[in-house]
Design an enzyme around this catalytic site. Structure first.
Site: not given
Ligand code: CO
Length: 186
Positions: A99, A140
């Site tokens: 994002l 992640h």
């Molecule tokens: Co990320």
């Protein structure tokens, strides 16, 4: 409340985040806001540095992968003060996005099996093992609290090819369908 998402280029994304204790101010509100923000931007994970907080906290909900892998539906979790205990197996590629880095997706290699120690939203300690897509999303997000981004894991050639677009993102020259916050150098 929906937070703006911190864009690539902000130093907060490069800091190793600090552990927190159960008296951290307004933690319940922060968690609710982070979930609202993640769902609003159609993310499967969100780490506190991405909303400007350099603390060891991230959330995930892997439901969008329900048609790709069994067990991902309704897998919704809060990870506080996480520490990876072990990663093992044979490296596999998976297409990742972030994002904080809108518009860029690349295959990233990681190990498939993960054991992690963390506290949940009630500060109860867990040591659990995960694999497949769930492990991937956790890895992640875990990287975010270590100041690492998925683009760091690409080959030197890929990094070189993405340099211009990453620079553009850090200067606010990017379109995202959610609110972002761009770093202004002082
Ligand atoms: Co990320």
């Amino acid at each position: 409340m929906i937070y703006p998402i911190v864009a690539y280029g902000d130093p907060v994304l490069r800091k190793k985040a600090e552990p927190i204790s159960n008296d951290y101010p307004k933690l319940k509100d922060i968690l609710q806001n982070m979930f609202d923000t993640m769902y609003k931007s159609s993310g499967v994970g969100l780490a506190a540095p991405q909303v400007g907080l350099s603390i060891r906290l991230f959330i995930i909900d892997t439901t969008p992968f329900k048609d790709e892998e069994a067990g991902t539906e309704n897998f919704k979790k809060v990870f506080i003060n996480a520490q990876i205990v072990e990663e093992e197996g044979k490296k596999w590629k998976f297409n990742e996005g972030c994002l904080s880095i809108p518009g860029i997706r690349e295959d990233v290699e990681r190990l498939p099996n993960l054991t992690i120690r963390y506290q949940d939203e009630n500060f109860v300690e867990h040591i659990e093992s995960f694999s497949g897509i769930i492990a991937r999303v956790i890895q992640h997000e875990y990287d975010h609290i270590e100041g690492i981004l998925f683009t760091d894991k690409l080959t030197p050639l890929k990094k070189q090819l993405l340099k211009g677009r990453l620079n553009d993102i850090s200067r606010g020259k990017v379109d995202a369908d959610y609110k972002m916050k761009f770093y202004v150098k002082k």
